[in-house]
Design an enzyme around this catalytic site. Structure first.
Site, short mmCIF file in Angstrom:
data_model
loop_
_atom_site.label_atom_id
_atom_site.label_comp_id
_atom_site.label_asym_id
_atom_site.label_seq_id
_atom_site.Cartn_x
_atom_site.Cartn_y
_atom_site.Cartn_z
N GLY A 90 0.83 -1.20 0.00
CA GLY A 90 0.00 0.00 0.00
C GLY A 90 0.86 1.25 0.00
N GLY A 92 2.77 3.67 1.42
CA GLY A 92 3.37 3.87 2.72
C GLY A 92 4.05 5.22 2.90
NE ARG A 93 8.87 5.59 0.34
CZ ARG A 93 9.74 5.46 1.32
NH1 ARG A 93 10.11 6.50 2.03
NH2 ARG A 93 10.25 4.29 1.61
NE ARG A 183 0.98 1.77 -6.67
CZ ARG A 183 2.17 2.33 -6.51
NH1 ARG A 183 3.26 1.63 -6.76
NH2 ARG A 183 2.27 3.57 -6.08
CG ASP A 252 4.97 -3.23 -5.11
OD1 ASP A 252 5.64 -4.25 -5.36
OD2 ASP A 252 5.43 -2.24 -4.51
#
Length: 487
Positions: A90, A92-93, A183, A252
């Site tokens: 997922g 994350g940043r 994605r 991903d």
């Protein structure tokens, strides 16, 4: 001139709901300042280059104030990383700020990378560092200028916020644009978590938004897979033809639109080395340059597996068989153009492979060879290039065959052929040592080198008098820089 606050947001992905993403507010960075902005990317949003000087751009990208109309969301997805499934991925940043519609009716995702922690950050701090943000910015805009499908980069914002990687660094943000951030891993997430109704909803969404022609097909879901496969084959053909090594082809990091996406430890080939590994974390060479095509096929099979609740497995396997022929045909046509051919001959593939073998054996600079091949009349160019090869007999045989091949083109206008070659063979290529020099200057607070490098790389096929230093062969130290996934 349109103002940043006047962008027309229409956030369709956000409206899919909390099953697909989570609302998150960007976490501000301290003392933000603009490092570099892309006029070409600004134009995609109908914004003038002068918008880069608007303090509001830095405020929005630093998370210091909300962008009117944006609905920041962290997207949920999973994926195969180095061949192993990881359900805990997922955004994350980064955050999908929203979708902007420009005057031409095109939709562009605005994605802020380095926006702080999200529910998917795991043990990370949700930040991006300056070096990785600059690298993605430079590569995104350079790949676009080369004609390679890619996400775009609007700007990089630096800060005084400290973050720890191998050493203490400073946080930065990158504002990325793409028609979609969906994605392969989005589909894997819902498949492996057995959320098949959500998987169907995602399929219907992406087909309706990006692959509407599939709706007229007998099996729209298989047609969608075919379109993704075709776009991926076309993308890989361009990567391989231009010597681009992505470095971390996890599922991903694979776009359904066939664009270069989420690349960190990338590199362009210097010396031609098909086994080149640009990611120093890739101990097994899984994502080496010559492995990119089979890995893309593997990733497509992973996407196909995620679609099996709705598409017959044998049908998907049949589609997968089309990948290599599609790639080979597209790659061969690109290489013909790079060599100056306008016609096709049955043994062209063998002719090109012989050249690549000779280049590998002599560690010939990949990009410079093709550019120099068009710098002079063919015979004169080959005499100069001969100096770069060790196997002179082998090169002489290839050069003689090449001249005979050109003669069969029956093209009287030598200047036209050379101009055509220069239009597809860049003089300027983003080499790691150039990026590193610009990054080191930026870390000292001097942003002029990264801005100049960006300007040069945005016109890679032009001569650009006075900028020849950016086209030089890399120094020996510049060929062996180790790039990591740490960002």
């Amino acid at each position: 001139m349109k103002r940043l606050s006047e962008l027309a947001f229409d956030n369709r992905f956000a409206r899919l709901g909390d099953t697909f993403s989570t609302a998150v507010t960007p976490l501000p960075i301290a003392s933000p300042r603009l490092v570099v902005a892309s006029p070409a990317a600004l134009a995609l949003l109908d914004l003038e280059p002068a918008v880069a000087d608007d303090p509001q751009l830095v405020e929005y990208c630093a998370g210091q104030c909300p962008w009117p109309g944006a609905e920041p969301r962290a997207m949920a997805y999973s994926g195969h990383q180095f061949g192993f499934y990881n359900p805990q991925l997922g955004d994350g940043r980064g955050l999908l700020l929203g979708e902007v519609i420009n005057a031409a009716g095109e939709r562009w995702d605005l994605h802020l990378k380095g926006a702080g922690k999200t529910p998917y950050s795991r043990m990370g701090d949700g930040r991006a560092v300056l070096r990785s943000s600059i690298r993605e910015f430079l590569a995104s805009e350079h790949l676009h200028a080369l004609g390679i499908p890619t996400s775009r980069a609007l700007c990089v914002t630096a800060s005084d916020t400290p973050v720890w990687r191998e050493t203490e660094e400073r946080a930065a943000t990158l504002l990325r644009l793409a028609p979609s951030h969906v994605r392969f891993g989005h589909f894997e997430f819902f498949y492996y978590s057995r959320q098949h109704e959500a998987l169907r909803q995602l399929l219907d969404y992406v087909i309706g938004e990006y692959f509407a022609d599939c709706l007229a097909q007998p099996d729209p879901y298989r047609a969608f897979f075919d379109r993704v496969l075709e776009r991926t084959a076309a993308l890989l053909a361009r990567w391989q033809a231009y010597g681009f090594c992505h470095g971390v082809m996890n599922t991903d990091n694979m776009s359904i639109l066939g664009i270069t996406f989420d690349f960190g430890p990338y590199a362009f080939l210097d010396d031609f080395d098909p086994g080149f590994v640009c990611n120093h974390s890739d101990d097994t060479g899984r994502y080496s340059f010559d492995n990119q095509v089979p890995i893309a096929h593997w990733n497509l099979s992973a996407l196909g597996q995620a679609l099996t609740p709705f598409v017959d497995k044998d049908a998907l396997l049949g589609s997968l068989k089309r990948f290599l022929p599609l790639f080979r045909g597209a790659w061969l046509e690109l290489m013909r153009r790079r060599l100056g051919f306008t016609t096709a001959e049955a043994d062209d593939r063998e002719r090109i492979q012989r050249l690549l073998q000779l280049m590998q054996g002599s560690a010939v600079d990949y990009s410079r060879f093709f550019r120099e091949l068009g710098d002079r009349p063919a015979a004169a160019a080959l005499r100069r290039l001969r100096e770069d090869f060790v196997d002179l007999a082998g090169f002489d045989a290839w050069a003689g065959d090449h001249l005979a091949r050109l003669a069969r083109e029956n093209e009287a206008d030598e200047a036209a052929r050379r101009a055509r070659m220069h239009a597809v063979n860049p003089k300027y290529i983003l080499r790691n040592y150039l990026a590193q020099q610009a990054i080191e200057a930026a870390e000292r607070g001097d942003y002029s080198p990264v801005r100049e490098l960006h300007a040069v790389l945005s016109r890679p096929f032009d001569e650009q008098p006075g900028m020849e230093r950016y086209a030089e062969r890399p120094p020996e130290w510049g060929k062996h820089l180790e790039i990591s996934c740490s960002s």
